[in-house]
Design an enzyme around this catalytic site. Structure first.
Site: not given
Length: 254
Positions: A51, A155, A181
């Site tokens: 990310h 996640e 997530d």
């Protein structure tokens, strides 16, 4: 591969001994951040290639900066496949945090991408991890397998049905919950009891398998709560959030 603590233990040894260790994400692609985070005294940091705008050459610089101050640096890979993992380890990173590990097969593939003794990881001692070929092939492979940390991120709703199998995968060191997530996959808010239940189930599975449980926290407010629940590996915020918090504190003085 990784620096040792004051008591002479590697990060992996500390994690396997269930010591509480605290790190942060690095999302800014500059070696200076890794140096500063290390000088602050954190136990480790995780370069965020999933990310953050961090490419392989950026990770190279971050790893060098981390090594200059003895900071164990992991990286969060863009996936669990071998090509997303080998290069970062060859650069000398201490380990990998792999996102969205939802099945035992995925956990096993992750381990095969990391551990030389599994016979699938491409081998070269010529990079920083092998001290540019000066350590010797055999000693390097032994040390790499002993010191490299594997964190499997939990996640997904699917993963919750496979926690025992993932935790029981040999050489997985940490079941690490990504709450943002996971809450999205569960269709609930970050503050919902369903998410807390999922985190507790992950901790229970990790402890039953004798491995560590970890968790991302946006700040330290709930650190003691989750430590009491049995988590021992924490990534708290990021370089960006730390900078923002400090700047906001100054701005509030004007």
């Amino acid at each position: 591969m990784g620096s040792t603590s004051e008591n002479g233990l590697s990060l992996r040894q500390r994690i396997c001994a269930h010591e509480r260790v605290i790190g942060t994400f690095i999302k800014t692609p500059t070696s200076h951040v890794a140096e500063i985070v290390g000088l602050a005294g954190l136990d480790f940091a995780v370069a965020d290639m999933e990310h953050g705008p961090i490419g392989l050459s950026d990770l190279d610089g971050l790893c060098l900066g981390a090594r200059s101050v003895g900071l164990p640096l992991l990286f969060r890979s863009a996936g669990g496949e071998a090509p997303a993992i080998w290069p970062g380890l060859d650069l000398g990173c201490t380990g990998v945090m792999a996102p969205h590990v939802a099945t035992a097969d995925q956990a096993d593939a992750l381990v095969r991408a990391v551990k030389y003794h599994r016979g699938a990881r491409g081998f070269s001692p010529s990079g920083r991890a092998g001290f540019y070929g000066t350590e010797g092939a055999g000693p390097y492979r032994t040390r790499a397998d002993a010191e490299t940390v594997i964190m499997a991120q939990i996640e997904d709703r699917e993963a919750l049905g496979n926690l025992d199998a993932i935790a029981g995968t040999p050489d997985v060191d940490v079941l690490f919950v990504g709450p943002a997530d996971l809450s999205l996959s569960l269709g609930c808010a970050m503050t919902a009891p369903e998410l807390d239940d999922a985190i507790l189930a992950t901790i229970k599975a990790a402890r039953a398998a004798g491995i560590a449980a970890g968790l991302f926290l946006g700040n330290a407010d709930q650190l003691e709560k989750w430590t009491h629940a049995g988590a021992t590996v924490f990534v708290i915020g990021s370089d960006q959030s730390l900078l923002l918090a400090g700047a906001r504190a100054l701005a509030a003085l004007s």
